[in-house]
Scaffold this motif. Structure first.
Motif, short mmCIF file in Angstrom:
data_model
loop_
_atom_site.label_atom_id
_atom_site.label_comp_id
_atom_site.label_asym_id
_atom_site.label_seq_id
_atom_site.Cartn_x
_atom_site.Cartn_y
_atom_site.Cartn_z
N MET A 1 0.97 -1.32 0.18
CA MET A 1 -0.15 0.31 -0.19
C MET A 1 0.81 1.08 -0.25
O MET A 1 0.56 2.45 -0.30
CB MET A 1 -0.75 0.52 1.17
N MET A 2 1.88 1.45 0.77
CA MET A 2 2.85 2.61 1.30
C MET A 2 3.55 3.01 -0.54
O MET A 2 4.08 3.75 -1.27
CB MET A 2 3.94 2.13 1.96
N GLY A 3 3.68 1.15 -0.92
CA GLY A 3 4.06 1.52 -2.90
C GLY A 3 3.65 2.25 -3.62
O GLY A 3 3.82 2.81 -4.18
N LEU A 4 2.48 1.53 -3.22
CA LEU A 4 1.45 2.19 -4.48
C LEU A 4 1.14 3.76 -3.99
O LEU A 4 1.16 4.62 -4.91
CB LEU A 4 -0.27 1.65 -3.77
N LYS A 5 0.53 4.27 -2.68
CA LYS A 5 0.82 5.66 -2.35
C LYS A 5 2.12 6.52 -3.22
O LYS A 5 1.65 7.04 -3.18
CB LYS A 5 0.74 5.85 -1.18
N ARG A 6 3.36 6.02 -2.75
CA ARG A 6 3.94 6.17 -3.93
C ARG A 6 4.45 6.78 -5.04
O ARG A 6 4.61 7.73 -5.45
CB ARG A 6 5.29 5.49 -3.46
N THR A 7 3.52 5.74 -5.80
CA THR A 7 3.74 5.96 -6.82
C THR A 7 2.70 7.39 -7.98
O THR A 7 2.73 7.73 -8.61
CB THR A 7 3.43 4.67 -7.79
N ILE A 8 1.17 6.83 -6.78
CA ILE A 8 0.22 7.82 -7.01
C ILE A 8 1.12 9.04 -6.82
O ILE A 8 0.76 9.93 -7.70
CB ILE A 8 -0.91 7.39 -6.16
N ARG A 9 1.60 9.36 -5.69
CA ARG A 9 1.77 10.58 -4.90
C ARG A 9 3.12 11.34 -6.59
O ARG A 9 3.21 12.05 -6.80
CB ARG A 9 2.12 10.61 -3.94
N GLY A 10 4.33 10.45 -6.62
CA GLY A 10 5.60 10.31 -7.97
C GLY A 10 4.42 10.58 -9.48
O GLY A 10 5.30 11.67 -9.57
N LEU A 11 3.48 10.61 -9.48
CA LEU A 11 3.15 11.33 -10.40
C LEU A 11 2.35 12.19 -10.48
O LEU A 11 2.78 13.22 -11.17
CB LEU A 11 1.62 10.96 -10.93
N GLY A 12 2.51 13.42 -9.49
CA GLY A 12 2.56 15.10 -8.98
C GLY A 12 0.99 15.06 -9.52
O GLY A 12 0.04 14.61 -10.34
N THR A 13 0.66 16.54 -9.30
CA THR A 13 -0.60 17.20 -9.76
C THR A 13 -0.08 17.41 -11.44
O THR A 13 -0.72 18.11 -12.46
CB THR A 13 -1.10 17.99 -8.77
N ASP A 14 1.14 17.96 -11.24
CA ASP A 14 1.71 18.63 -13.06
C ASP A 14 1.29 17.17 -13.70
O ASP A 14 0.25 17.87 -15.00
CB ASP A 14 2.89 18.80 -13.11
N TYR A 15 1.86 16.23 -13.47
CA TYR A 15 1.09 15.21 -14.34
C TYR A 15 0.00 15.16 -14.80
O TYR A 15 -0.34 14.93 -16.21
CB TYR A 15 1.44 13.43 -13.52
N PHE A 16 -0.74 15.66 -13.47
CA PHE A 16 -2.49 14.76 -13.52
C PHE A 16 -2.87 16.12 -14.75
O PHE A 16 -4.04 15.93 -16.01
CB PHE A 16 -3.29 14.44 -12.30
#
Length: 167
Positions: A83-98
């Motif tokens: 779950m922590m890995g998934l969180k890091r991956t999602i956070r790593g995308l960042g708002t600029d990415y979205f």
């Protein structure tokens, strides 16, 4: 028919060799193999699974060897780290990415279509993380289900309930 005849002629050592190769080359297949076969030595397989850090199979073997509490503890620790890995991956995308792939002003329908434009490497990593979480959750539920069946004593019933509560 030929497969069953061949399988009947394989020794315990053949199965151990097969397990060692599977653990090294395709660790994602080990849990399914172990849960559908019984022609292996659990202690030796556990050592292999621990060597290659195969949490779901290690937990299955711990459970099979009678150590349900350790099995569930390993599963929950693994789930937390995934779950922590998934969180890091999602956070790593960042708002600029979205913002790049989902600009403001697009309807929900247009945003869904834009999914195909996502960076395949990052999207693939996110999907892999999600699959890892799902897989270990299924293993946790399987352990609880197998160990909370029809118990004869009150202590065992309470133990089964505690497993579900922990998950």
């Amino acid at each position: 028919v030929a497969g069953s005849v061949l399988n009947a002629q394989l020794t315990m050592e053949h199965h151990h060799q097969y397990m060692a190769l599977m653990a090294k080359l395709h660790p994602e297949l080990v849990y399914d193999y172990l849960s559908s076969h019984d022609n292996y030595r659990p202690e030796e397989c556990l050592q292999l699974c621990q060597k290659y850090d195969i949490a779901d199979a290690s937990a299955y073997l711990l459970e099979r060897m009678g150590n349900v509490t350790s099995a569930l503890q390993l599963i929950l620790q693994t789930m937390e780290s995934r779950m922590m890995g998934l969180k890091r991956t999602i956070r790593g995308l960042g708002t600029d990415y979205f913002e790049k792939y989902y600009p403001r002003g697009l309807s929900k329908h247009d945003r869904h279509i834009r999914r195909e434009n996502l960076n395949p490497e990052l999207y693939g990593k996110q999907e892999k993380e999600i699959e890892g979480v799902k897989r270990i959750l299924v293993v946790a539920l399987d352990v609880c289900e197998r160990n909370s069946g029809s118990f004869s004593s009150r202590t065992e019933t309470e133990h089964g309930s505690q497993l579900w509560f922990n998950v």
